[in-house]
Design an enzyme around this catalytic site. Structure first.
Site, mmCIF file in Angstrom:
data_model
loop_
_atom_site.group_PDB
_atom_site.id
_atom_site.type_symbol
_atom_site.label_atom_id
_atom_site.label_comp_id
_atom_site.label_asym_id
_atom_site.label_seq_id
_atom_site.Cartn_x
_atom_site.Cartn_y
_atom_site.Cartn_z
ATOM 1 N N HIS A 17 0.766 -1.109 0.060
ATOM 2 C CA HIS A 17 -0.078 0.005 -0.040
ATOM 3 C C HIS A 17 0.917 1.236 0.118
ATOM 4 O O HIS A 17 0.482 2.291 0.318
ATOM 5 C CB HIS A 17 -0.889 -0.036 1.168
ATOM 6 N N HIS A 104 -0.096 -15.428 8.545
ATOM 7 C CA HIS A 104 0.462 -14.104 7.844
ATOM 8 C C HIS A 104 1.813 -13.921 8.558
ATOM 9 O O HIS A 104 2.251 -14.570 9.278
ATOM 10 C CB HIS A 104 -0.510 -13.129 8.000
ATOM 11 N N ASP A 344 -7.540 -12.875 -2.791
ATOM 12 C CA ASP A 344 -8.169 -13.789 -3.572
ATOM 13 C C ASP A 344 -8.532 -15.088 -2.721
ATOM 14 O O ASP A 344 -7.829 -15.497 -1.862
ATOM 15 C CB ASP A 344 -7.008 -14.223 -4.311
#
Length: 397
Positions: A17, A104, A344
């Site tokens: 980002h 993650h 996704d």
């Protein structure tokens, strides 16, 4: 490290980002025609928002060549590639300040660096692969023009749904000739006919059902991508530690979400007898040596032998999901992570061009290394090496 390769060296930059991502590509041979139009097709295959099976993040991923070319010709100097991040939503990730997302990179990045990107996955995000794909398109263009190399990847399984040949490879006695024929003829056009990027229509429909179901459940699912490299020059690979299959494994397992790599006959080869697994040599119509079978996957002794190179890469289910998850906050309090953001439900359709890109980077780097060796050898006085090795005088004596 954020760099890959030796003579053809790629350094990627950017977070998920930030203002933009891209790559610096060093070692591109001079004199090759190159514009954004040669790079963009692969980035468009990788970009988000291309179908209902992918993340809705709306990024065009338009690449700009910042340096290294003039009038559409490479100069031999470093090529700078830049892609802006346009659809940024850092506020979607405020919960990661409280909870490390399960499976993650939030926690490991924080422990390693003492700080982490506050939004998205930072460098662990698949946005980082934009630089790889752009650089891979450059490598692929040179390989195609210089050697006729063709690299095609496709989705071979999603969850428990797999193309027929995946099950056929479990036959420990032989591989059907149809499998080799498939690898000889599969094209990117055929792969892209379906949004799953699975070239088998029946399997593709079943895959869509699985991915759609997981998406509706706010969950995710994994899969595999199979890749074939055709017309690879003989002699690529730098034993002992930079064997061709070892470098391909390194390249593929550096892609986000990968968990496995299988080369040639892979694990199924462990169940075969040696006399079955060995690839007998034959003389091809072209005059060069070839092999009757190809359990070796086009590589022997870590060096390419001229046969098709093929391998399979396993991708885990994406870690970022919208389903509530029970986990523990950074201050040790057990609670519920209600994740937002866009993701996704299955990464493998978009992973296809990334696998192709990393394969092209490996082959390109090794090709340049081999060409430098051949050029150095060519400067020496000629010697009849074959007869010398056999202990016989040269044919001219």
């Amino acid at each position: 490290m954020s760099s890959f390769g030796k003579l053809f060296r790629v350094t990627t930059y950017g977070e998920s980002h930030c203002k933009g991502v891209g790559a610096i590509v060093d070692g591109v041979p001079p004199g090759m025609q190159l514009t954004e139009d040669h790079i963009q097709p692969q980035l468009s295959r990788r970009r988000p928002g291309q179908s209902k099976l992918t993340t809705p993040r709306n990024e065009k991923d338009k690449v700009t060549i910042m340096s290294g070319t003039e009038y559409g010709i490479t100069l031999g100097t470093p090529i700078g590639l830049q892609v802006p991040n346009l659809d940024q939503r850092p506020h979607d990730y405020s919960e990661t300040d409280v909870y490390p997302r399960p499976s993650h990179a939030d926690y490991t990045y924080l422990e390693k660096y003492g700080v982490k990107a506050s939004s998205g996955g930072g460098r662990a995000s698949a946005r980082e692969t934009i630089g790889r794909v752009a650089a891979g398109a450059i490598a692929e263009k040179y390989l195609k023009e210089a050697y006729g190399v063709e690299i095609v990847a496709f989705v071979s399984s999603v969850g428990k749904v797999a193309m027929p040949f995946i099950h056929e490879l479990e036959d420990t006695e032989s591989v059907k000739p149809e499998f080799y024929d498939f690898l000889n003829t599969i094209s990117r056009e055929a792969v892209d006919e379906d949004i799953t990027r699975c070239p088998d229509a029946t399997t593709a429909e079943a895959m869509k059902e699985v991915i759609t179901k997981k998406s509706e459940e706010k969950d995710s699912i994994g899969g595999t991508v199979t890749c074939v490299i055709r017309n690879c020059p003989i002699g690529l690979g730098e034993p002992c530690f930079d064997k061709l299959e070892a470098l391909l494994a390194h390249a593929m397992l550096s892609i986000p979400a990968t968990k496995g790599f299988e080369f040639g006959s892979g694990f199924n080869g462990t169940r075969m007898a040696g006399h079955v697994h060995n690839d007998p040599f034959i003389r091809l119509e072209s005059g060069r040596f070839g092999t009757k079978t190809n359990y070796s996957g086009g590589v022997q002794g870590g060096i390419s032998n001229g046969e098709n190179i093929y391998f399979r890469v396993a991708f885990k289910p994406p870690a970022t999901i919208s389903k509530d998850q029970q986990t523990t906050s950074y201050d040790g309090v057990f609670g519920t992570l209600a994740a937002r953001g866009r993701h996704d439900p299955c990464v493998v359709p978009r992973a296809v061009p990334i696998v192709e890109a990393m394969a092209s980077l490996v082959i390109m780097d090794l090709a340049l290394q081999q060409e430098s060796r051949k050029a150095a050898f060519a400067r020496l006085p000629s010697v009849d090496i074959h007869h010398s090795l056999l202990g016989k005088p040269p044919a001219s004596q």
